[in-house]
Design an enzyme around this catalytic site. Structure first.
Site, PDB file in Angstrom:
ATOM      1  N   HIS A 348       0.710  -1.232  -0.058  1.00 47.07           N
ATOM      2  CA  HIS A 348       0.056   0.184  -0.049  1.00 47.07           C
ATOM      3  C   HIS A 348       0.776   1.203   0.036  1.00 47.07           C
ATOM      4  O   HIS A 348       0.186   2.335  -0.074  1.00 47.07           O
ATOM      5  CB  HIS A 348      -0.780   0.047   1.271  1.00 47.07           C
ATOM      6  CG  HIS A 348      -1.960  -1.004   1.175  1.00 47.07           C
ATOM      7  ND1 HIS A 348      -3.314  -0.806   0.736  1.00 47.07           N
ATOM      8  CD2 HIS A 348      -2.088  -2.309   1.516  1.00 47.07           C
ATOM      9  CE1 HIS A 348      -3.942  -1.811   0.882  1.00 47.07           C
ATOM     10  NE2 HIS A 348      -3.147  -2.717   1.419  1.00 47.07           N
ATOM     11  N   LYS A 534      -7.657  13.792   4.538  1.00 46.51           N
ATOM     12  CA  LYS A 534      -6.615  12.645   4.539  1.00 46.51           C
ATOM     13  C   LYS A 534      -5.885  12.944   5.501  1.00 46.51           C
ATOM     14  O   LYS A 534      -5.776  13.864   6.323  1.00 46.51           O
ATOM     15  CB  LYS A 534      -6.035  12.500   3.190  1.00 46.51           C
ATOM     16  CG  LYS A 534      -5.464  13.955   2.809  1.00 46.51           C
ATOM     17  CD  LYS A 534      -4.918  13.771   1.116  1.00 46.51           C
ATOM     18  CE  LYS A 534      -6.072  13.820   0.159  1.00 46.51           C
ATOM     19  NZ  LYS A 534      -6.013  12.786  -0.715  1.00 46.51           N
ATOM     20  N   ARG A 535      -4.977  12.045   5.828  1.00 46.22           N
ATOM     21  CA  ARG A 535      -3.849  12.065   7.030  1.00 46.22           C
ATOM     22  C   ARG A 535      -3.166  13.216   6.629  1.00 46.22           C
ATOM     23  O   ARG A 535      -2.919  13.336   5.408  1.00 46.22           O
ATOM     24  CB  ARG A 535      -3.326  10.778   7.303  1.00 46.22           C
ATOM     25  CG  ARG A 535      -3.918   9.773   7.872  1.00 46.22           C
ATOM     26  CD  ARG A 535      -4.373  10.033   9.352  1.00 46.22           C
ATOM     27  NE  ARG A 535      -3.081  10.171  10.049  1.00 46.22           N
ATOM     28  CZ  ARG A 535      -2.670   9.219  10.987  1.00 46.22           C
ATOM     29  NH1 ARG A 535      -3.582   8.181  11.270  1.00 46.22           N
ATOM     30  NH2 ARG A 535      -1.699   9.306  12.077  1.00 46.22           N
ATOM     31  N   LYS A 540       1.583  14.462   0.935  1.00 44.68           N
ATOM     32  CA  LYS A 540       0.009  14.663   0.413  1.00 44.68           C
ATOM     33  C   LYS A 540      -0.114  16.004   0.342  1.00 44.68           C
ATOM     34  O   LYS A 540      -1.145  16.572  -0.263  1.00 44.68           O
ATOM     35  CB  LYS A 540      -1.078  14.109   1.420  1.00 44.68           C
ATOM     36  CG  LYS A 540      -1.074  12.677   1.588  1.00 44.68           C
ATOM     37  CD  LYS A 540      -1.717  12.038   2.697  1.00 44.68           C
ATOM     38  CE  LYS A 540      -1.806  10.517   3.171  1.00 44.68           C
ATOM     39  NZ  LYS A 540      -2.626   9.916   2.015  1.00 44.68           N
ATOM     40  N   THR A 642      -8.257   6.907  -1.667  1.00 46.16           N
ATOM     41  CA  THR A 642      -9.747   6.494  -1.988  1.00 46.16           C
ATOM     42  C   THR A 642     -10.584   7.611  -1.657  1.00 46.16           C
ATOM     43  O   THR A 642     -11.904   7.493  -2.105  1.00 46.16           O
ATOM     44  CB  THR A 642     -10.054   5.241  -0.867  1.00 46.16           C
ATOM     45  OG1 THR A 642      -9.372   5.643   0.538  1.00 46.16           O
ATOM     46  CG2 THR A 642      -9.235   3.948  -1.219  1.00 46.16           C
ATOM     47  N   LYS A 646     -14.492   8.599  -3.382  1.00 47.42           N
ATOM     48  CA  LYS A 646     -15.761   8.838  -2.619  1.00 47.42           C
ATOM     49  C   LYS A 646     -16.274  10.379  -3.033  1.00 47.42           C
ATOM     50  O   LYS A 646     -17.496  10.640  -3.198  1.00 47.42           O
ATOM     51  CB  LYS A 646     -15.321   9.052  -1.105  1.00 47.42           C
ATOM     52  CG  LYS A 646     -15.093   7.500  -0.601  1.00 47.42           C
ATOM     53  CD  LYS A 646     -14.013   7.614   0.756  1.00 47.42           C
ATOM     54  CE  LYS A 646     -13.511   6.221   1.248  1.00 47.42           C
ATOM     55  NZ  LYS A 646     -12.662   6.127   2.050  1.00 47.42           N
TER      56      LYS A 646
HETATM   57  C1  26W Z   1       4.396   0.888   9.913  1.00 46.01           C
HETATM   58  C2  26W Z   1       3.440   2.050  10.048  1.00 46.01           C
HETATM   59  C3  26W Z   1       2.518   2.055   8.900  1.00 46.01           C
HETATM   60  C4  26W Z   1       1.142   2.087   9.157  1.00 46.01           C
HETATM   61  C5  26W Z   1       0.358   2.051   8.088  1.00 46.01           C
HETATM   62  C6  26W Z   1       2.975   2.126   7.397  1.00 46.01           C
HETATM   63  C7  26W Z   1       2.210   1.944   6.602  1.00 46.01           C
HETATM   64  C8  26W Z   1       0.723   1.994   6.710  1.00 46.01           C
HETATM   65  C9  26W Z   1      -0.306   2.111   5.534  1.00 46.01           C
HETATM   66  C10 26W Z   1      -0.025   1.191   4.641  1.00 46.01           C
HETATM   67  C11 26W Z   1      -0.429   3.520   4.962  1.00 46.01           C
HETATM   68  C12 26W Z   1      -1.711   3.426   4.350  1.00 46.01           C
HETATM   69  O1  26W Z   1      -2.876   3.574   4.816  1.00 46.01           O
HETATM   70  N1  26W Z   1      -1.608   3.523   3.048  1.00 46.01           N
HETATM   71  C13 26W Z   1      -2.518   3.999   2.012  1.00 46.01           C
HETATM   72  O2  26W Z   1      -3.390   2.845   1.578  1.00 46.01           O
HETATM   73  C14 26W Z   1      -4.427   3.281   1.026  1.00 46.01           C
HETATM   74  C15 26W Z   1      -5.295   1.976   0.548  1.00 46.01           C
HETATM   75  O3  26W Z   1      -4.745   1.254  -0.338  1.00 46.01           O
HETATM   76  C16 26W Z   1      -4.124   3.903  -0.411  1.00 46.01           C
HETATM   77  O4  26W Z   1      -5.178   4.200  -1.157  1.00 46.01           O
HETATM   78  C17 26W Z   1      -3.283   5.054   0.178  1.00 46.01           C
HETATM   79  O5  26W Z   1      -2.693   5.572  -1.276  1.00 46.01           O
HETATM   80  C18 26W Z   1      -2.007   4.819   0.848  1.00 46.01           C
HETATM   81  O6  26W Z   1      -1.348   5.979   1.482  1.00 46.01           O
END
Ligand code: 26W
Length: 805
Positions: A348, A534-535, A540, A642, A646
């Site tokens: 992701h 978004k975060r 971003k 995403t 939406k």
């Molecule tokens: C280890 C800390 C950590 C926690 C969460 C690292 C990475 C993450 C996630 C992978 C981050 C995340 O939410 N990525 C997002 O995933 C979405 C669903 O596929 C995508 O639409 C976003 O572009 C992506 O940033």
């Protein structure tokens, strides 16, 4: 047959009496909510038990979606919609003098996730069940979800999310399904009488994993799947091991809180323990189920698919190996071939800091048996592929390197599928980020562009728009969102365009009163509602959005009569508590808001609204009211996004870089119905190549950028002494890692185009309609069907649904 209003009211009265010995006139929304929860649970309980009985009888292959995050938000209305009793309940409650919305307000958001990854997992759960696919979610039941965000003097402050304070009406504690999970200690292999080697554990700690099951209802198809979330408890048998409460708490806190980082792995011991806890509990419970089928283990992948949602559950691989070898005494070779066929992995993010690499010492100490198996997985990979492939390639792709365990490497090498979440992202994985692995396993790499649960993000979030769609194209789109494209036939239909515009206006009025109530800021529904939700993350580029707003501000200061639509810039964003720079940007945005919103020269022409505590429920309030969708990440950085899907589904026009799924939105809606700007990912990589980017140069050649950045450090924007400097330093001193200054000019031009388009009312309404009409492409129903066909090899239980309707 669905329940009638009278049957519903009788049921409610009876259960209220049973549970609280009271009548409705004395009941509080909290009490009525809990009674309603029990009525709804009773209503789907048959379908829930029938569904898994049918899966067992049919020996149906099932997918188990392992994710350390799930972000369902509120479930009441979604459950009522999927049961087809939303209107019945609304009416019944009204006749009991209760408003369903008041009960919805009582329900706590289930916020067991950070952002995109967690919400996607919940959209997938809804779609898997709604497509009649046999699937289960597997995760952690955190006592505290993602922190509550409060702004104090413009600063983000984090408060605990005590979501279980009044209990969780949707979960069922399954004591009898609890399992033990081992941590720490030492493990050595002892030769048994039959010559076989068996692991012997010493000084390890055993914790009890207790599952809490939540029903995942399919959309009006009588399918009910299960989301199993695990919570830790001290096993009764181990009581004596704990001398003090502190000693206990240390272990009981394992599943206490969700790690609030969404892109930065900190390598914390408790995080690693969390990852192993829900993985081991999940795989053990799957193997316990598989035993019931009495099938040879070598056929496991014909009955079980395990999906690893990013690297956080990657320990599924060594855990499956452990169980197959240590418990079922299979050979390494047989175990590894079964494991690879069962496992599949989704990436992701390409952000280096988000790719998990666990220190060998930490893994060895916390999970000794896991480390032993990982070490062997690494050794055998090298042994198998050395000689065949160039040594450097093997050294770059092996699992253990420089004292670190590369979780993504293990997930790719020992699973049969690795997918990205949007075409551009999947191509970047193959060509750049995971190229070495693509060379080794080209057949495993594939793309599965994300999608969203359209039922929640249109039918529930935007009922007024949904009604206009029903009146215009009929109701089939509610079952199959592909039918939204029927709306294209009405692009010239003034009446339809007006009805959609009226629905949008009403949603904007509703949001305007929410904003007034929660921030005191007055906004006009006539203004363009420009939304970035978004975060908070540097890539971003919420800061780029702010740089444009400051240009608009100075333009109006210089010429208050300047032409242009009123604008409300709406932000929703949480920053990871340890992400100092992101928190500085929040402060700067809030102080700019303060300045601009109270500046008499501006006189409300532009407003900034930063709404606190952005979460699923707030998203459902903001998105239907949006005119403009800000998707402005630096090309190549946002895997998919995403919120873009939406906002498109709710008729917002997107202003975007060609990043992530924005590219596919542009492909389906056409260049005339989206506003694209900025560098392409090829230009970004060329810039890395040439390594000659100078933000300072752009700054020195741009008076407006000088005016804006100076305002961040010369007091023009007050109260940002430190934060303003941090922002300017990141751009000029540290050379603007995400090329904001490079994309500034084309972003400003794109925003001017938005302003012109919005002024052409019919044109804008047509663009809005065509975005809705083309949004069906991004339904997570289609996405999960592709996963089912290409990766999981599972089928919808057709005969089942047919028989039952
Ligand atoms: C280890 C800390 C950590 C926690 C969460 C690292 C990475 C993450 C996630 C992978 C981050 C995340 O939410 N990525 C997002 O995933 C979405 C669903 O596929 C995508 O639409 C976003 O572009 C992506 O940033």
């Amino acid at each position: 047959m669905t329940m009638t209003v009278n049957e519903f009211k009788e049921e409610m009265k009876q259960r209220l009496k049973e549970k609280y010995a009271m009548d409705f006139k004395d009941a509080s929304p909290q009490e009525v909510f809990h009674v309603l929860g029990s009525v709804v649970k009773a209503y789907y309980s048959d379908a829930w038990s029938d569904t898994w009985k049918d899966y067992l009888r049919a020996e149906q292959k099932q997918v188990y979606y392992f994710s350390i995050e799930f972000l369902p938000g509120k479930m009441l209305k979604s459950n009522l919609l999927n049961l087809g009793i939303l209107e019945v309940v609304k009416e019944g409650l009204a006749e009991l003098d209760f408003d369903l919305e008041d009960l919805v307000d009582v329900e706590k958001d289930m916020a067991l996730g950070n952002g995109g990854l967690g919400r996607l997992a919940s959209c997938f759960m809804d779609s898997i069940a709604s497509c009649g696919l046999p699937g289960n979610g597997n995760g952690i039941r955190y006592d505290y979800g993602l922190f509550k965000q409060r702004f104090v003097d413009g600063y983000q402050v984090e408060l605990p999310d005590e979501w279980l304070r009044n209990g969780n009406t949707w979960e069922v504690r399954k004591e009898s399904k609890a399992v033990d999970v081992r941590f720490g200690g030492q493990v050595w292999m002892k030769e048994m009488a039959d010559g076989k080697l068996k692991p012997v554990y010493e000084n390890d700690r055993i914790l009890r994993a207790v599952p809490y099951d939540t029903a995942i209802l399919g959309y009006q198809n009588h399918i009910v799947n299960t989301l199993r979330l695990w919570s830790v408890e001290i096993p009764a048998s181990q009581e004596d091991q704990y001398r003090s409460i502190d000693d206990r708490r240390q272990f009981e806190d394992l599943t206490a809180v969700l790690y609030p980082d969404d892109s930065n792995e900190h390598g914390r011991r408790v995080r690693l323990a969390q990852e192993y806890f829900f993985v081991s509990a999940g795989v053990q419970s799957i193997m316990r189920y598989f035993k019931k089928l009495n099938k040879p283990l070598t056929l496991l992948n014909e009955y079980v698919a395990i999906h690893i949602n990013d690297t956080h559950p990657a320990l599924c691989i060594p855990e499956m190996m452990r169980i197959l070898m240590d418990d079922y005494e299979l050979s390494w070779e047989v175990a590894v071939s079964i494991t690879t066929k069962v496992m599949s992995y989704t990436n992701h993010t390409i952000m280096a800091e988000a790719l998990e690499k666990w220190p060998v010492e930490l893994m060895k100490d916390a999970l000794p048996r896991m480390y032993q198996i990982i070490e062997e997985l690494d050794r055998r990979f090298v042994a198998t592929y050395s000689g065949v492939w160039d040594a450097d390639l093997i050294q770059r792709t092996r699992i253990i390197q420089n004292g670190q365990v590369h979780m993504a490497h293990m997930a790719i090498i020992y699973s049969h599928s690795t997918n990205g979440v949007a075409k551009l992202h999947s191509d970047l994985l193959k060509e750049v980020v995971l190229h070495d692995f693509y060379v080794l396993f080209p057949e495993r790499f594939n793309n599965k562009t994300n999608g969203i649960a359209q039922r929640r993000w249109s039918q529930l979030a935007n009922p007024e728009m949904a009604e206009v769609l029903d009146e215009t194209i009929g109701k089939s789109w509610r079952q199959d969102s592909d039918d939204l494209k029927l709306l294209k036939n009405y692009v010239e239909d003034e009446a339809v365009l007006t009805k959609l515009a009226v629905a949008k206006q009403h949603n904007k009025q509703k949001l305007a009163s929410y904003i007034k109530e929660h921030t005191g800021i007055e906004v006009s529904p006539e203004a363009i509602f420009d939304v970035q939700i978004k975060r908070l993350h540097a890539y971003k580029r919420q800061l780029l959005n702010l740089l444009h707003i400051m240009k608009c501000y100075f333009d109006l200061k210089d010429n208050p009569q300047k032409e242009g639509n009123q604008r409300v810039f709406i932000f929703g964003a949480k920053a990871a508590p340890s992400y100092t720079y992101a928190k500085a940007i929040i402060k700067v945005i809030n102080e700019c808001a303060n300045l601009i919103n109270h500046d008499p020269d501006i006189n409300g022409r532009i407003k900034i609204v930063f709404l606190e505590n952005y979460n699923v429920t707030l998203a459902e309030q903001i998105i239907p009211a949006a005119d403009v969708s800000e998707q402005i990440s630096l090309a190549s950085k946002e895997a998919s996004g995403t919120s873009n899907m939406k906002l498109m589904l709710n008729g917002a026009v997107t202003i975007a870089t060609l990043d992530g799924a924005n590219v596919e939105i542009r492909d389906v809606v056409g260049d005339d119905n989206i506003v694209i700007f900025g560098m392409t990912e090829a230009e970004v990589y060329a810039c890395y190549e040439s390594n000659d980017y100078s933000a300072m140069k752009i700054y020195e050649e741009s008076p407006i950028l000088q005016r804006i950045l100076n305002a961040f450090v010369d007091g023009t924007v007050p109260n940002i002494q430190y934060e303003g400097q941090a922002v300017v330093d990141s751009l000029l001193k540290y050379n603007d890692e995400y090329f904001l200054l490079r994309d500034f000019a084309s972003y400003v031009a794109a925003q001017e185009q938005i302003d012109r388009l919005y002024s052409d009312k019919k044109r804008w309404q047509q663009m809005s309609l065509l975005n809705i009409a083309n949004a069906g492409r991004f339904s997570s129903d289609d996405t999960v069907m592709r996963y089912a066909e290409d990766i999981w090899q599972i089928e919808p239980v057709e005969k089942y649904t047919k028989k039952r309707t």
